[in-house]
Design a protein around this motif. Sequence first.
Motif, PDB file in Angstrom:
ATOM      1  N   GLN A   1     -12.849  59.088  19.413  1.00  0.00           N
ATOM      2  CA  GLN A   1     -12.285  60.501  19.522  1.00  0.00           C
ATOM      3  C   GLN A   1     -10.690  60.547  19.746  1.00  0.00           C
ATOM      4  O   GLN A   1      -9.743  61.363  18.987  1.00  0.00           O
ATOM      5  N   LEU A   2     -10.512  59.990  20.756  1.00  0.00           N
ATOM      6  CA  LEU A   2      -9.083  59.894  21.505  1.00  0.00           C
ATOM      7  C   LEU A   2      -8.065  59.254  20.421  1.00  0.00           C
ATOM      8  O   LEU A   2      -6.973  59.561  20.158  1.00  0.00           O
ATOM      9  N   GLY A   3      -8.679  58.011  19.950  1.00  0.00           N
ATOM     10  CA  GLY A   3      -7.747  57.353  19.133  1.00  0.00           C
ATOM     11  C   GLY A   3      -7.417  57.925  17.778  1.00  0.00           C
ATOM     12  O   GLY A   3      -6.384  57.833  17.300  1.00  0.00           O
ATOM     13  N   ALA A   4      -8.615  58.583  17.243  1.00  0.00           N
ATOM     14  CA  ALA A   4      -8.343  59.387  15.907  1.00  0.00           C
ATOM     15  C   ALA A   4      -7.339  60.718  16.078  1.00  0.00           C
ATOM     16  O   ALA A   4      -6.535  60.931  15.393  1.00  0.00           O
ATOM     17  N   SER A   5      -7.515  61.277  17.360  1.00  0.00           N
ATOM     18  CA  SER A   5      -6.659  62.509  17.470  1.00  0.00           C
ATOM     19  C   SER A   5      -5.319  62.079  17.772  1.00  0.00           C
ATOM     20  O   SER A   5      -4.125  62.848  17.396  1.00  0.00           O
ATOM     21  N   ASN A   6      -4.931  60.773  18.328  1.00  0.00           N
ATOM     22  CA  ASN A   6      -3.600  60.262  18.444  1.00  0.00           C
ATOM     23  C   ASN A   6      -3.087  59.946  17.149  1.00  0.00           C
ATOM     24  O   ASN A   6      -1.658  59.778  17.147  1.00  0.00           O
ATOM     25  N   LEU A   7      -3.563  59.773  16.002  1.00  0.00           N
ATOM     26  CA  LEU A   7      -3.166  59.671  14.621  1.00  0.00           C
ATOM     27  C   LEU A   7      -2.696  60.819  13.977  1.00  0.00           C
ATOM     28  O   LEU A   7      -2.127  60.605  13.198  1.00  0.00           O
ATOM     29  N   ILE A   8      -2.972  61.898  14.624  1.00  0.00           N
ATOM     30  CA  ILE A   8      -2.347  63.076  13.902  1.00  0.00           C
ATOM     31  C   ILE A   8      -0.893  63.122  13.970  1.00  0.00           C
ATOM     32  O   ILE A   8      -0.394  62.754  14.932  1.00  0.00           O
ATOM     33  N   GLY A   9      -0.385  63.277  12.664  1.00  0.00           N
ATOM     34  CA  GLY A   9       1.302  63.434  12.525  1.00  0.00           C
ATOM     35  C   GLY A   9       1.748  61.956  12.120  1.00  0.00           C
ATOM     36  O   GLY A   9       2.836  61.614  12.031  1.00  0.00           O
TER      37      GLY A   9
ATOM     38  N   ALA B   1      -8.102  65.400  12.531  1.00  0.00           N
ATOM     39  CA  ALA B   1      -9.320  64.634  12.777  1.00  0.00           C
ATOM     40  C   ALA B   1     -10.648  65.479  13.103  1.00  0.00           C
ATOM     41  O   ALA B   1     -10.729  66.385  13.724  1.00  0.00           O
ATOM     42  N   THR B   2     -11.710  64.817  12.359  1.00  0.00           N
ATOM     43  CA  THR B   2     -13.041  65.386  12.631  1.00  0.00           C
ATOM     44  C   THR B   2     -13.960  64.446  13.413  1.00  0.00           C
ATOM     45  O   THR B   2     -13.886  63.542  13.031  1.00  0.00           O
ATOM     46  N   PHE B   3     -14.780  65.114  14.351  1.00  0.00           N
ATOM     47  CA  PHE B   3     -15.589  64.143  15.081  1.00  0.00           C
ATOM     48  C   PHE B   3     -17.187  64.676  14.910  1.00  0.00           C
ATOM     49  O   PHE B   3     -17.902  65.368  15.755  1.00  0.00           O
ATOM     50  N   SER B   4     -17.609  64.463  13.701  1.00  0.00           N
ATOM     51  CA  SER B   4     -18.988  64.586  13.431  1.00  0.00           C
ATOM     52  C   SER B   4     -19.556  63.247  13.014  1.00  0.00           C
ATOM     53  O   SER B   4     -18.964  62.434  12.139  1.00  0.00           O
ATOM     54  N   GLY B   5     -20.781  62.909  13.509  1.00  0.00           N
ATOM     55  CA  GLY B   5     -21.278  61.551  12.913  1.00  0.00           C
ATOM     56  C   GLY B   5     -20.992  60.544  13.961  1.00  0.00           C
ATOM     57  O   GLY B   5     -20.307  60.797  15.037  1.00  0.00           O
ATOM     58  N   THR B   6     -21.107  59.134  13.681  1.00  0.00           N
ATOM     59  CA  THR B   6     -20.775  58.083  14.426  1.00  0.00           C
ATOM     60  C   THR B   6     -19.321  57.797  14.370  1.00  0.00           C
ATOM     61  O   THR B   6     -18.793  57.210  15.443  1.00  0.00           O
ATOM     62  N   SER B   7     -18.565  57.912  13.358  1.00  0.00           N
ATOM     63  CA  SER B   7     -17.299  57.751  13.247  1.00  0.00           C
ATOM     64  C   SER B   7     -16.411  58.722  12.803  1.00  0.00           C
ATOM     65  O   SER B   7     -16.652  59.382  12.007  1.00  0.00           O
ATOM     66  N   PRO B   8     -15.350  58.868  13.841  1.00  0.00           N
ATOM     67  CA  PRO B   8     -14.336  60.230  13.402  1.00  0.00           C
ATOM     68  C   PRO B   8     -13.899  60.051  11.936  1.00  0.00           C
ATOM     69  O   PRO B   8     -13.421  58.676  11.450  1.00  0.00           O
ATOM     70  N   THR B   9     -13.472  60.973  11.435  1.00  0.00           N
ATOM     71  CA  THR B   9     -13.036  61.146  10.120  1.00  0.00           C
ATOM     72  C   THR B   9     -11.530  61.874  10.171  1.00  0.00           C
ATOM     73  O   THR B   9     -11.220  62.664  10.853  1.00  0.00           O
ATOM     74  N   LEU B  10     -10.396  61.201   9.419  1.00  0.00           N
ATOM     75  CA  LEU B  10      -9.189  61.694   9.536  1.00  0.00           C
ATOM     76  C   LEU B  10      -8.819  62.403   8.164  1.00  0.00           C
ATOM     77  O   LEU B  10      -9.341  62.018   7.161  1.00  0.00           O
ATOM     78  N   ARG B  11      -8.117  63.618   8.198  1.00  0.00           N
ATOM     79  CA  ARG B  11      -7.633  64.274   7.085  1.00  0.00           C
ATOM     80  C   ARG B  11      -6.306  63.779   6.652  1.00  0.00           C
ATOM     81  O   ARG B  11      -5.238  63.873   7.451  1.00  0.00           O
TER      82      ARG B  11
END
Length: 141
Positions: free
Chosen positions: A84-92, A112-122
């Motif tokens: 989750q931290l890694g995915a949120s750091n990818l925003i921008g 970044a969406t945190f549902s399921g086993t792996s985060p999803t990026l928009r």
Amino acid sequence: MPKTNAPGDVAKTDGSKQEAPAKPGGDLGKDAFLKLLVAQLKYQDPMKPMDNSEFLAQTAQFTTVEKLTDLATAQQSLLTAQLQLGASNLIGKTVAYTDKDGKEQSGVVTAATFSGTSPTLRVGDTDVALTAVKEVRNPAS
């Protein structure tokens, strides 16, 4: 010796027993281990009770199984938090990824969406699994 309900037995609606699927690797969970220990104590010969050292060894094994289960749960929680931290750091950031058709795409991560086993990026109008990201770049300024 009377037949006991093994931990893997599951009652059907008609009252008969059905073998439950085994865990991968044939592992016994802590509940199954405890049931086996209780069954062993219940059906032991009263004239030849379990040796104290045997009982202590089995108790120690049960404690080890329980602590390993707790450790695995904590490790999974840490992994989820790190993803989750890694995915949120990818925003921008600009990411390159492989889409569902196998084509290379790129775009700026907006959420970044945190549902399921792996985060999803928009990325634009597309949801991209974090595992599909092949490259990360700073946005062109």
